[in-house]
Design an enzyme around this catalytic site. Sequence first.
Site, PDB file in Angstrom:
ATOM      1  N   ARG A  41      -1.526  -2.299 -18.956  1.00  0.00           N
ATOM      2  CA  ARG A  41      -2.815  -1.616 -18.924  1.00  0.00           C
ATOM      3  C   ARG A  41      -2.765  -0.546 -17.830  1.00  0.00           C
ATOM      4  NH1 ARG A  41      -7.030  -2.609 -21.563  1.00  0.00           N
ATOM      5  NH2 ARG A  41      -5.824  -4.200 -22.592  1.00  0.00           N
TER       6      ARG A  41
ATOM      7  N   LYS B  61      -1.727   1.078 -25.179  1.00  0.00           N
ATOM      8  CA  LYS B  61      -2.085   1.030 -26.601  1.00  0.00           C
ATOM      9  C   LYS B  61      -0.802   1.116 -27.432  1.00  0.00           C
ATOM     10  CE  LYS B  61      -6.717   2.545 -25.460  1.00  0.00           C
ATOM     11  NZ  LYS B  61      -7.781   3.559 -25.566  1.00  0.00           N
TER      12      LYS B  61
ATOM     13  N   GLU C  77      -0.390   4.753  -0.567  1.00  0.00           N
ATOM     14  CA  GLU C  77      -1.200   5.963  -0.769  1.00  0.00           C
ATOM     15  C   GLU C  77      -0.357   7.209  -0.569  1.00  0.00           C
ATOM     16  OE1 GLU C  77      -3.830   4.475   2.100  1.00  0.00           O
ATOM     17  OE2 GLU C  77      -5.561   4.489   0.760  1.00  0.00           O
TER      18      GLU C  77
ATOM     19  N   TYR D 285       0.848  -1.205   0.000  1.00  0.00           N
ATOM     20  CA  TYR D 285       0.000   0.000   0.000  1.00  0.00           C
ATOM     21  C   TYR D 285       0.873   1.241   0.000  1.00  0.00           C
ATOM     22  CZ  TYR D 285      -5.003  -0.401   0.079  1.00  0.00           C
ATOM     23  OH  TYR D 285      -6.294  -0.529  -0.304  1.00  0.00           O
TER      24      TYR D 285
ATOM     25  N   ASP E 102      -6.112  14.228 -25.207  1.00  0.00           N
ATOM     26  CA  ASP E 102      -6.148  12.827 -24.773  1.00  0.00           C
ATOM     27  C   ASP E 102      -5.416  12.013 -25.832  1.00  0.00           C
ATOM     28  OD1 ASP E 102      -6.737  10.200 -24.219  1.00  0.00           O
ATOM     29  OD2 ASP E 102      -8.878  10.533 -23.859  1.00  0.00           O
TER      30      ASP E 102
ATOM     31  N   THR F  92      -3.503   6.504 -22.019  1.00  0.00           N
ATOM     32  CA  THR F  92      -3.352   5.132 -21.543  1.00  0.00           C
ATOM     33  C   THR F  92      -1.883   4.771 -21.752  1.00  0.00           C
ATOM     34  OG1 THR F  92      -3.721   4.196 -23.735  1.00  0.00           O
ATOM     35  CG2 THR F  92      -5.660   4.460 -22.334  1.00  0.00           C
TER      36      THR F  92
HETATM   37  C1  LIG Z   1      -8.855   3.903 -24.717  1.00  0.00           C
HETATM   38  C2  LIG Z   1      -9.160   5.318 -24.461  1.00  0.00           C
HETATM   39  C3  LIG Z   1      -9.483   5.777 -23.169  1.00  0.00           C
HETATM   40  C4  LIG Z   1      -9.798   4.848 -22.023  1.00  0.00           C
HETATM   41  O1  LIG Z   1      -8.800   4.015 -21.589  1.00  0.00           O
HETATM   42  P1  LIG Z   1      -9.146   2.770 -20.636  1.00  0.00           P
HETATM   43  O2  LIG Z   1      -7.797   2.331 -20.175  1.00  0.00           O
HETATM   44  O3  LIG Z   1      -9.884   1.775 -21.440  1.00  0.00           O
HETATM   45  O4  LIG Z   1      -9.957   3.281 -19.489  1.00  0.00           O
HETATM   46  C5  LIG Z   1      -9.641   7.131 -22.985  1.00  0.00           C
HETATM   47  N1  LIG Z   1      -9.508   8.000 -24.007  1.00  0.00           N
HETATM   48  C6  LIG Z   1      -9.232   7.582 -25.257  1.00  0.00           C
HETATM   49  C7  LIG Z   1      -9.112   8.599 -26.339  1.00  0.00           C
HETATM   50  C8  LIG Z   1      -9.062   6.241 -25.520  1.00  0.00           C
HETATM   51  O5  LIG Z   1      -8.828   5.849 -26.778  1.00  0.00           O
END
Ligand SMILES: *Cc1c(COP(=O)(O)O)cnc(C)c1O
Length: 421
Positions: free
Chosen positions: A237, A231, A56, A54, A201, A228
């Site tokens: 993840r 990807k 935090e 933990y 994003d 993220t």
């Molecule tokens: C995949 C994605 C997310 C969310 O990611 P998760 O890990 O699935 O919660 C947010 N914004 C965009 C643009 C994404 O492509």
Amino acid sequence: MNIYPRIKKQDKEIYAAIMGEEKREAEGLELIPSENYVSRAVKEAMASSLTNKYSEGYPGKRYYGGQEFTDQVETIAIERAKKLFKAKYANVQPLGGANANIAMYFALLEPGDTVLGMDLSHGGHLTHGHPVTYLTKIFNFQRYKMKNVETGEIDYDDMRRIAKKIKPKIILAGFSAYPRELDYKKFVSIAREVGAVSVMDIAHIAGLIAGKAAKNPFDYGFDVMTTTTHKTLRGPRGGMILVREDEEIAKKINKAVFPGFQGGPHMHQIAAKAVSFGEALRPSFKIYAKQIIANTKAMEKVFKKQKARMLTGGSDNHLILLDVWTSFGISGGEAETLLDRAGITLNKNAIADDTRKPMDPSGIRFGTPAMTTRGFKTKEAARVAEIMIEVLTKRDDATVKRAKQEIKKLALSHPIPESFV
Ligand SMILES: *Cc1c(COP(=O)(O)O)cnc(C)c1O
């Protein structure tokens, strides 16, 4: 080699499911543009004892004792993230991309405040204000769109007009289904004109930015980036929030992630992020990022030759949106199922202002990050596109069966690598 000896001995059911997934990944072809294969080093970090702890708080300021090693891990992850993306501040604790976006909204908004983001059927993400999310009960989401779906050009004049009228606190760029680069300068200038924070994003294209195959929004003055890590960036993840230089914003974001929204950080996952950032900092990652785009271009060329309708006319990044309804006379759902039977995994996707229902839209979305990790070059990528066209036009059992055999052969001759260093 059996790499899961203890699960095998102790839990037959989970072992069988894990082995099933390993086989599926090895033999099939992954075209979902948000998926990738991590290195064994990243998996080892995730399997480490750091999951027991933990932590935090933040490095040097924790609620519990025993943090000498977790502090090292998180500090290294932060430093590598800052270097990769040219950020002054990084928060590596968000558990996923959605968590990163929610924390970012909590940091920068009061309930009732307005966000101006990309229309969802034009490429935006669920967390950018889809009515099914609880976010829309707290904040007010307004949208901009493409001016021309055949070129992908965003309607920046309309965006400025809307922004001036609704005075958003955040102007949000970024997407999960848009195949072009955005005009970052325009976003930033509109945000500054109306006093909004500019947020990009980069969830889908983080690896392209880190590998310098795509522009870095921070070079154009964006204030914040959310992402993220799993990807194109090819890490575990997880999520992350980056701040270009504003210390006040960085403080608000740290507070919003913890204690505002999340509990204890997942230190094993943060260690895995650090390992993957280390991989992305190597020169070989630049070659990977460039190859992702070259492979998409190779697929684009095949679909262009076929005169298939790609949204925005093609792609500059890692993904293609194909209007299968216009091009092949079948729905996105039918195309997804057909290709799945041929061993090609991708997803049905709504196209801009789709007239069909979301559960069975007009398009499919696919991309090259995972196949590129497997070592596919433009020749193999083009062949995959040809196989897709064959399956989508002929659609009979014999064609699907033949395609499945060839896909399996292609996949098995390009095994998923264990290491990228
Ligand atoms: C995949 C994605 C997310 C969310 O990611 P998760 O890990 O699935 O919660 C947010 N914004 C965009 C643009 C994404 O492509």
